[in-house]
Design an enzyme around this catalytic site. Sequence first.
Site, PDB file in Angstrom:
ATOM      1  N   TYR A   1       0.846  -1.196   0.000  1.00 29.74           N
ATOM      2  CA  TYR A   1       0.000   0.000   0.000  1.00 29.74           C
ATOM      3  C   TYR A   1       0.880   1.244   0.000  1.00 29.74           C
ATOM      4  O   TYR A   1       0.643   2.186  -0.764  1.00 29.74           O
ATOM      5  CB  TYR A   1      -0.927  -0.005   1.215  1.00 29.74           C
ATOM      6  CG  TYR A   1      -1.739   1.261   1.344  1.00 29.74           C
ATOM      7  CD1 TYR A   1      -2.772   1.549   0.455  1.00 29.74           C
ATOM      8  CD2 TYR A   1      -1.455   2.197   2.345  1.00 29.74           C
ATOM      9  CE1 TYR A   1      -3.507   2.718   0.552  1.00 29.74           C
ATOM     10  CE2 TYR A   1      -2.188   3.369   2.447  1.00 29.74           C
ATOM     11  CZ  TYR A   1      -3.205   3.626   1.552  1.00 29.74           C
ATOM     12  OH  TYR A   1      -3.911   4.788   1.645  1.00 29.74           O
TER      13      TYR A   1
ATOM     14  N   GLU B   1     -11.403   6.261   4.273  1.00 30.07           N
ATOM     15  CA  GLU B   1     -10.790   7.172   5.250  1.00 30.07           C
ATOM     16  C   GLU B   1     -11.767   7.475   6.381  1.00 30.07           C
ATOM     17  O   GLU B   1     -11.364   7.574   7.546  1.00 30.07           O
ATOM     18  CB  GLU B   1     -10.345   8.468   4.574  1.00 30.07           C
ATOM     19  CG  GLU B   1      -9.175   8.334   3.613  1.00 30.07           C
ATOM     20  CD  GLU B   1      -7.851   7.979   4.291  1.00 30.07           C
ATOM     21  OE1 GLU B   1      -7.758   8.111   5.545  1.00 30.07           O
ATOM     22  OE2 GLU B   1      -6.919   7.558   3.585  1.00 30.07           O
TER      23      GLU B   1
ATOM     24  N   TRP C   1      -5.239   1.884  10.191  1.00 24.73           N
ATOM     25  CA  TRP C   1      -5.449   1.737   8.747  1.00 24.73           C
ATOM     26  C   TRP C   1      -5.334   0.279   8.325  1.00 24.73           C
ATOM     27  O   TRP C   1      -5.967  -0.155   7.363  1.00 24.73           O
ATOM     28  CB  TRP C   1      -4.463   2.609   7.980  1.00 24.73           C
ATOM     29  CG  TRP C   1      -4.642   2.531   6.496  1.00 24.73           C
ATOM     30  CD1 TRP C   1      -3.780   2.033   5.577  1.00 24.73           C
ATOM     31  CD2 TRP C   1      -5.802   2.965   5.741  1.00 24.73           C
ATOM     32  NE1 TRP C   1      -4.311   2.122   4.314  1.00 24.73           N
ATOM     33  CE2 TRP C   1      -5.551   2.686   4.383  1.00 24.73           C
ATOM     34  CE3 TRP C   1      -7.010   3.556   6.098  1.00 24.73           C
ATOM     35  CZ2 TRP C   1      -6.469   2.982   3.383  1.00 24.73           C
ATOM     36  CZ3 TRP C   1      -7.934   3.840   5.090  1.00 24.73           C
ATOM     37  CH2 TRP C   1      -7.647   3.560   3.745  1.00 24.73           C
TER      38      TRP C   1
END
Length: 201
Positions: A34, A56, A64
């Site tokens: 990522y 988000e 995350w």
Amino acid sequence: MSVAPDGDGRIRCTWADFTGSRSDAPDSVMYRDYHDYEWGRRLRGTRELFERMSLEAFQSGLSWLIILRKRENFRRAFKRFDVAKVARFTERDVERLMADTGIVRNRAKVDATIANARAVADLLDEGVDLSELLWSFAPPPRPRPADSAAVPAITPESTAMARELKRRGFKFVGPTTAYALMQATGMVDDHLTSCWVPVEA
């Protein structure tokens, strides 16, 4: 967000390195990929930006990594983030989502995602492109930060973006979430100067 070498010898932002974990462990690889191939890369497109905006928002208050692990589940649950389809979600869809253990089951965030799809649909009806709207808040290019102390949590641009999105009916888009979106989609480049990821031309 200092930098550290990973198992392949490349230097990366520390958040992409799992200290104490094998560099080939699934979570390490997921985070590293990522960081290397998505985070900070310029992204445009209504569906693509709606997906990132939604993820988000779901990430708010969480790691995350939790979102990355569940990303395919989110895509399935939210019809690949097709704006028109999500905008038509009903209370029955909300109940389905709240029963889905594959995603983050937070009613406020689920409701916000549906509301945001409707807000994007309204933009499209007005002839406003989501990419153009979001990218209009991108600041001029600047040097990469040398260390984490130089990386802000919010900026005047993210504050202005959040204000405009809220005015247009978007939810869960405060200045901090807006700045995280700007970082993730390449509107700003917050890879550190020592990070191997090349600067986009």
